[in-house]
Design a protein around this motif. Structure first.
Motif, PDB file in Angstrom:
ATOM      1  N   ASN A 158      -2.348   0.821  -3.767  1.00 33.06           N
ATOM      2  CA  ASN A 158      -2.084   0.847  -2.663  1.00 33.06           C
ATOM      3  C   ASN A 158      -1.963   2.248  -1.987  1.00 33.06           C
ATOM      4  O   ASN A 158      -1.076   2.369  -0.917  1.00 33.06           O
ATOM      5  N   SER A 159      -2.387   3.106  -2.483  1.00 31.20           N
ATOM      6  CA  SER A 159      -2.524   4.496  -1.854  1.00 31.20           C
ATOM      7  C   SER A 159      -2.790   4.593  -0.627  1.00 31.20           C
ATOM      8  O   SER A 159      -4.026   3.608  -0.279  1.00 31.20           O
ATOM      9  N   ALA A 160      -2.874   5.661   0.271  1.00 29.52           N
ATOM     10  CA  ALA A 160      -3.255   5.481   1.667  1.00 29.52           C
ATOM     11  C   ALA A 160      -4.887   5.985   1.459  1.00 29.52           C
ATOM     12  O   ALA A 160      -5.755   5.536   2.339  1.00 29.52           O
ATOM     13  N   THR A 161      -5.328   6.655   0.415  1.00 25.90           N
ATOM     14  CA  THR A 161      -6.389   7.271   0.317  1.00 25.90           C
ATOM     15  C   THR A 161      -7.590   5.964   0.108  1.00 25.90           C
ATOM     16  O   THR A 161      -8.516   5.904   0.486  1.00 25.90           O
ATOM     17  N   GLU A 162      -7.041   5.046  -0.872  1.00 18.73           N
ATOM     18  CA  GLU A 162      -7.593   3.711  -1.063  1.00 18.73           C
ATOM     19  C   GLU A 162      -7.686   2.944  -0.090  1.00 18.73           C
ATOM     20  O   GLU A 162      -8.870   2.408   0.068  1.00 18.73           O
ATOM     21  N   ALA A 163      -6.648   2.773   0.609  1.00 15.84           N
ATOM     22  CA  ALA A 163      -6.697   1.940   1.754  1.00 15.84           C
ATOM     23  C   ALA A 163      -7.655   2.347   2.957  1.00 15.84           C
ATOM     24  O   ALA A 163      -8.577   1.583   3.515  1.00 15.84           O
ATOM     25  N   LEU A 164      -7.715   3.800   3.251  1.00 24.11           N
ATOM     26  CA  LEU A 164      -8.848   4.333   4.041  1.00 24.11           C
ATOM     27  C   LEU A 164     -10.154   4.100   3.642  1.00 24.11           C
ATOM     28  O   LEU A 164     -10.978   3.839   4.344  1.00 24.11           O
ATOM     29  N   ILE A 182      -3.799  13.437   5.489  1.00 23.91           N
ATOM     30  CA  ILE A 182      -3.324  12.354   4.667  1.00 23.91           C
ATOM     31  C   ILE A 182      -4.139  12.415   2.971  1.00 23.91           C
ATOM     32  O   ILE A 182      -3.547  12.611   2.119  1.00 23.91           O
ATOM     33  N   VAL A 183      -5.428  12.346   3.226  1.00 18.84           N
ATOM     34  CA  VAL A 183      -6.231  12.459   2.052  1.00 18.84           C
ATOM     35  C   VAL A 183      -5.955  13.641   1.319  1.00 18.84           C
ATOM     36  O   VAL A 183      -5.671  13.914  -0.065  1.00 18.84           O
ATOM     37  N   GLN A 184      -5.835  14.970   2.021  1.00 14.60           N
ATOM     38  CA  GLN A 184      -5.618  16.133   1.340  1.00 14.60           C
ATOM     39  C   GLN A 184      -4.128  16.197   0.517  1.00 14.60           C
ATOM     40  O   GLN A 184      -4.122  16.595  -0.469  1.00 14.60           O
ATOM     41  N   HIS A 185      -3.169  15.679   1.295  1.00 14.53           N
ATOM     42  CA  HIS A 185      -1.841  15.489   0.754  1.00 14.53           C
ATOM     43  C   HIS A 185      -1.805  14.678  -0.749  1.00 14.53           C
ATOM     44  O   HIS A 185      -1.277  15.118  -1.598  1.00 14.53           O
ATOM     45  N   GLU A 186      -2.578  13.571  -0.580  1.00 14.05           N
ATOM     46  CA  GLU A 186      -2.643  12.718  -1.589  1.00 14.05           C
ATOM     47  C   GLU A 186      -3.482  13.375  -2.997  1.00 14.05           C
ATOM     48  O   GLU A 186      -3.191  13.032  -4.123  1.00 14.05           O
ATOM     49  N   VAL A 187      -4.651  14.051  -2.419  1.00 15.80           N
ATOM     50  CA  VAL A 187      -5.211  14.672  -3.418  1.00 15.80           C
ATOM     51  C   VAL A 187      -4.183  15.801  -4.186  1.00 15.80           C
ATOM     52  O   VAL A 187      -4.408  15.785  -5.453  1.00 15.80           O
ATOM     53  N   GLU A 188      -3.716  16.735  -3.554  1.00 19.90           N
ATOM     54  CA  GLU A 188      -2.694  17.529  -3.968  1.00 19.90           C
ATOM     55  C   GLU A 188      -1.342  16.775  -4.977  1.00 19.90           C
ATOM     56  O   GLU A 188      -1.078  17.538  -5.953  1.00 19.90           O
ATOM     57  N   THR A 189      -1.292  15.666  -4.516  1.00 21.46           N
ATOM     58  CA  THR A 189       0.019  15.204  -5.326  1.00 21.46           C
ATOM     59  C   THR A 189      -0.445  14.280  -6.379  1.00 21.46           C
ATOM     60  O   THR A 189       0.220  13.562  -6.963  1.00 21.46           O
TER      61      THR A 189
END
Length: 456
Positions: A336-342, A322-329
């Motif tokens: 409210n991104s999943a990275t921030e939520a985590l 999840i984190v890697q996908h959001e870093v790449e995008t």
């Protein structure tokens, strides 16, 4: 199925058109079809929600998970609503049938395992009875100074061995070590029989073969106790197990200690989120009212990650993916991104871990333990308003006795002698696994430079 539906947003904006997609049992929506690449704005699992048709508005359909989530929707016309109703109803029916089938298979496997474990305990008890008979007979003979030990008692019965072999043929549980140790005991016993019997009259040989010396009796008894290695606890350990009381942490549906971490594969997303959901009741036990804001924030972060997962389950099997996908995008900094939520979820978990660690060291001041844990974890990220909310919650924390009472599985267990010991044993097992996974996440966020000092 996909298409435009109007979604109720609030009393200011009213009904707004959104692009909805029903796929894999999940209904997701986007600002528009063109903006679908940005990621869904929200989603709901059809299998667990209620589908309600409005009694007077023939274009409206409501999807509701009581107490958690709701979608108020309107179709363009009655015919379009009917198409969505058919699609939603079919998805719900199929998923419910599959879930029921899986639950039935799981129940059957669980029942089969319980049956085999019961059988294993039965044969274990049979062996213990044989050992007890050996010890009792040996002590009785020694007291009488007769020097005779009955071979029928000393050597484990062949009937017992046949029962164990029969059990092996009908179960998948490995008990070969049980039989091997039993055979070893028998061979040791037979070797200890005196060899002088050949020089005795025929009528005496049988008697001598059944009568080892007193020193031999003690040696056989000691070797039996040393060789019967079947993970059977000694009498003291057995008594401790009987006195041990189930606690909240030993009866959780999902635990961090149950998560299997394979090398370089990351933390399984769903197992981690399930374990996070399972620890939430601790906040209720600290105070369902004063800790409500903390719980809402904690659960909200879990749901944000869950929504990311259901949008594409196959692409996000681990938290790292999840984190890697959001870093790449380049959406990690999007609100409210999943990275921030985590990020906030792991901070909340650290707060709970520090608090429970303080309790596990023997501290009986719940308010003090909470304050120490808050100072080590969350306080540096909170502004004065949020700190004030926490300060209020800490002052309303329960007493140590009240908190312990809330952690028992059955009323009155907190008064039993084994409760405190059981609580420490459960936490000693639970907390290290929790800390290990938090350390992995810390390393992940440090690798991508995702830690933030932002104050809220």
């Amino acid at each position: 199925m996909e298409g435009v539906l109007y979604k109720w947003t609030n009393y200011i904006s009213g009904w707004q058109p959104r692009w909805f997609v029903l796929e894999g049992g999940t209904l997701s929506y986007y600002d528009s079809q063109e903006d679908a690449w940005k990621g869904c704005k929200g989603s709901i699992k059809v299998s667990v929600c209620e589908i309600q048709v409005h009694p007077s508005d023939f274009t409206r359909v409501d999807l509701i998970i009581p107490g958690e989530q709701y979608f108020y929707l309107r179709a363009i016309n009655a015919a379009e609503r009917q198409k969505w109703l058919v699609a939603l109803g079919t998805a719900k029916a199929c998923l419910t049938d599959n879930r029921t089938k899986r639950e039935k298979e799981l129940q059957e496997n669980t029942d089969a395992l319980k049956t085999k474990m019961s059988e294993l305990r039965l044969y274990r008890d049979l062996l213990l009875q044989q050992v007890n008979k050996i010890q009792e007979s040996s002590q009785a003979e020694m007291a009488a100074d007769s020097g005779e030990v009955s071979k029928g008692v000393l050597v484990l019965s062949q009937a017992s061995l046949r029962l164990i072999k029969q059990y092996i043929s009908c179960s998948n549980i490995n008990t070969e070590c049980l039989i091997a140790q039993t055979s070893k005991i028998n061979s040791k016993t037979e070797k200890d029989i005196p060899t002088e019997e050949a020089d005795l009259p025929q009528e005496k040989q049988e008697e001598v073969s059944l009568s080892p010396t007193q020193n031999k009796e003690e040696k056989v008894t000691e070797e039996i106790q040393a060789d019967l290695v079947v993970n059977e606890p000694q009498s003291e350990n057995k008594q401790e197990e009987e006195d041990k009381v189930d606690t909240f942490f030993s009866t959780m549906s999902h635990r961090f200690s149950d998560i299997i971490l394979e090398d370089d594969s990351g933390i399984p997303t769903q197992a981690f989120l399930d374990s996070c959901y399972a620890i939430v009741p601790v906040l209720d036990k600290l105070g369902p009212t004063v800790f409500a804001p903390v719980k809402i924030d904690f659960v909200g972060n879990i749901k944000k990650i869950q929504q990311k997962v259901v949008s594409d389950p196959e692409s996000f099997p681990t938290l790292q993916s999840i984190v890697q996908h959001e870093v790449e995008t380049e959406v990690t900094q999007v609100r409210n991104s999943a990275t921030e939520a985590l990020l906030w979820l792991k901070r909340g978990l650290k707060f709970l871990k520090e608090f429970l660690s303080e309790i596990n060291t023997g501290i009986k001041d719940v308010q003090g333990a909470l304050n120490n844990a808050y100072g080590k974890t969350l306080r540096q990220y909170h502004g004065w308003v949020v700190r004030g909310v926490f300060a209020l919650a800490l002052r309303a924390a329960p007493s140590y006795e009240g908190f312990m009472t809330a952690l028992v599985s059955h009323e009155g267990d907190e008064l039993k002698e084994g409760f405190t010991t059981g609580m420490h044993q459960d936490l000693d097992f639970y907390l290290p696994a929790m800390e290990k996974q938090l350390s992995i996440l810390d390393a992940l966020y440090e690798e991508y430079g995702l830690e933030s000092d932002e104050i809220v």
